[in-house]
Design an enzyme around this catalytic site. Structure first.
Site, PDB file in Angstrom:
ATOM      1  N   LEU A   1       7.540  10.122   0.906  1.00 30.39           N
ATOM      2  CA  LEU A   1       7.774  10.115  -0.529  1.00 30.39           C
ATOM      3  C   LEU A   1       6.418  10.316  -1.186  1.00 30.39           C
ATOM      4  O   LEU A   1       5.419   9.754  -0.735  1.00 30.39           O
ATOM      5  CB  LEU A   1       8.381   8.783  -0.989  1.00 30.39           C
ATOM      6  CG  LEU A   1       9.842   8.504  -0.635  1.00 30.39           C
ATOM      7  CD1 LEU A   1      10.260   7.135  -1.139  1.00 30.39           C
ATOM      8  CD2 LEU A   1      10.763   9.572  -1.209  1.00 30.39           C
ATOM      9  N   ASP A   2       6.367  11.115  -2.255  1.00 29.58           N
ATOM     10  CA  ASP A   2       5.110  11.333  -2.954  1.00 29.58           C
ATOM     11  C   ASP A   2       4.487   9.993  -3.342  1.00 29.58           C
ATOM     12  O   ASP A   2       5.190   8.986  -3.511  1.00 29.58           O
ATOM     13  CB  ASP A   2       5.334  12.156  -4.223  1.00 29.58           C
ATOM     14  CG  ASP A   2       5.884  13.540  -3.920  1.00 29.58           C
ATOM     15  OD1 ASP A   2       5.758  13.991  -2.763  1.00 29.58           O
ATOM     16  OD2 ASP A   2       6.455  14.159  -4.836  1.00 29.58           O
ATOM     17  N   LYS A   3       3.180  10.000  -3.536  1.00 31.95           N
ATOM     18  CA  LYS A   3       2.467   8.769  -3.849  1.00 31.95           C
ATOM     19  C   LYS A   3       3.057   8.070  -5.068  1.00 31.95           C
ATOM     20  O   LYS A   3       3.166   6.839  -5.103  1.00 31.95           O
ATOM     21  CB  LYS A   3       0.982   9.080  -4.081  1.00 31.95           C
ATOM     22  CG  LYS A   3       0.126   7.836  -4.301  1.00 31.95           C
ATOM     23  CD  LYS A   3      -1.345   8.195  -4.414  1.00 31.95           C
ATOM     24  CE  LYS A   3      -2.202   6.931  -4.611  1.00 31.95           C
ATOM     25  NZ  LYS A   3      -3.644   7.256  -4.711  1.00 31.95           N
TER      26      LYS A   3
ATOM     27  N   THR B   1       6.143   8.377  -6.193  1.00 35.28           N
ATOM     28  CA  THR B   1       7.599   8.243  -6.096  1.00 35.28           C
ATOM     29  C   THR B   1       7.975   6.904  -5.482  1.00 35.28           C
ATOM     30  O   THR B   1       7.317   6.439  -4.551  1.00 35.28           O
ATOM     31  CB  THR B   1       8.199   9.392  -5.261  1.00 35.28           C
ATOM     32  OG1 THR B   1       7.887  10.635  -5.893  1.00 35.28           O
ATOM     33  CG2 THR B   1       9.706   9.255  -5.145  1.00 35.28           C
TER      34      THR B   1
ATOM     35  N   HIS C   1       6.732  17.922  -2.405  1.00 39.66           N
ATOM     36  CA  HIS C   1       6.992  17.832  -3.852  1.00 39.66           C
ATOM     37  C   HIS C   1       8.262  18.587  -4.259  1.00 39.66           C
ATOM     38  O   HIS C   1       8.331  19.134  -5.367  1.00 39.66           O
ATOM     39  CB  HIS C   1       5.809  18.380  -4.655  1.00 39.66           C
ATOM     40  CG  HIS C   1       4.553  17.571  -4.544  1.00 39.66           C
ATOM     41  ND1 HIS C   1       4.535  16.193  -4.614  1.00 39.66           N
ATOM     42  CD2 HIS C   1       3.262  17.949  -4.375  1.00 39.66           C
ATOM     43  CE1 HIS C   1       3.286  15.754  -4.500  1.00 39.66           C
ATOM     44  NE2 HIS C   1       2.494  16.799  -4.341  1.00 39.66           N
TER      45      HIS C   1
END
Length: 241
Positions: free
Chosen positions: A103-105, A107, A189
């Site tokens: 998961l993105d930082k 998110t 992303h």
């Protein structure tokens, strides 16, 4: 068969040094016999191992649900930033743990942490069609044209084509700026880029489910719990197409 000290370390009994001291001090027994040699070979599944009188409940693999907070990296280790593995309580720590799918930082939400590579591959491979569902807050309204583009498969500026996804308006938000997004991929992303193609920016993003496994609503942000066998099976019950 494997070394006794290696097995104990794998079960988070302690560090290699701590485990070797326990063994040499006579705190570890195998099938009722006190073993003082760290290199002693045992069958972790078949043999009865006790540590300080307590039975060792051996498990080769572990499966953890985390409610990932924003600002933390989905990585096993990083010298410059805190990772999701750093957040695990001591009794959850195991050698070889990794986040199954990043998961993105910034998110939040459902993240699975495991040491089972095959399980992670089956969960993440687009060929398995396991759906991942997100709640996305946008800086503008969702339109019918956006919904259609998601269904057809968004194409990024570099020509990368996403598999068809599903975009729905969150009925709880009358402003039509909160979306429920369902995809079965995990490109870098991806959700943010999909909306960018549609001319919208993602203000906040949270993953709420993988397959039929939903984030536990009682699990505080940054906390985790182990998955049951039913939890693991439910991941592969929710498939797109």
């Amino acid at each position: 068969m494997d070394r006794l000290d290696k097995i104990l370390v794998s079960q988070n009994v302690g560090s290699r040094k701590e485990v070797q001291k326990l063994i040499k001090d006579g705190a570890v027994c195998v099938n009722g016999e006190c073993i003082r040699q760290p290199q002693h070979k045992v069958n972790a599944v078949a043999d009865d191992i006790t540590v300080s009188g307590q039975p060792l409940l051996y498990s080769k693999y572990v499966y953890i649900m985390m409610n990932k907070p924003a600002g933390v990296l989905s990585a096993s280790n990083d010298k410059r930033a805190e990772t999701v593995i750093d957040l695990l309580p001591k009794d959850f720590q195991r050698p070889g743990l990794f986040p199954a799918g990043r998961l993105d930082k910034d998110t939040e939400g459902l993240l699975i942490i495991t040491n089972d590579g095959e399980f992670a591959h089956n969960m993440l491979s687009p060929k398995k069609h396991v759906e991942k569902k997100y709640i996305a807050e946008l800086d503008g309204e969702i339109t019918d044209d956006m919904i259609e583009k998601f269904e057809q498969g968004i194409v990024f500026a570099d020509g990368t084509r996403c598999l068809p996804g599903k975009l729905e308006i969150d009925s709880k938000n009358p402003a039509k700026t909160t979306a429920v997004v369902t995809i079965c991929e995990g490109k870098f992303h991806q959700v943010k880029k999909m909306f960018a193609v549609c001319g919208k920016n993602v203000v906040h993003l949270k993953r709420i489910s993988i397959g039929n496994l939903y984030l536990d609503g009682n699990l505080p942000i940054g906390s985790c719990k182990t998955l049951s066998e039913l939890d693991k099976l439910s991941i592969f019950m929710g498939k797109m197409y």
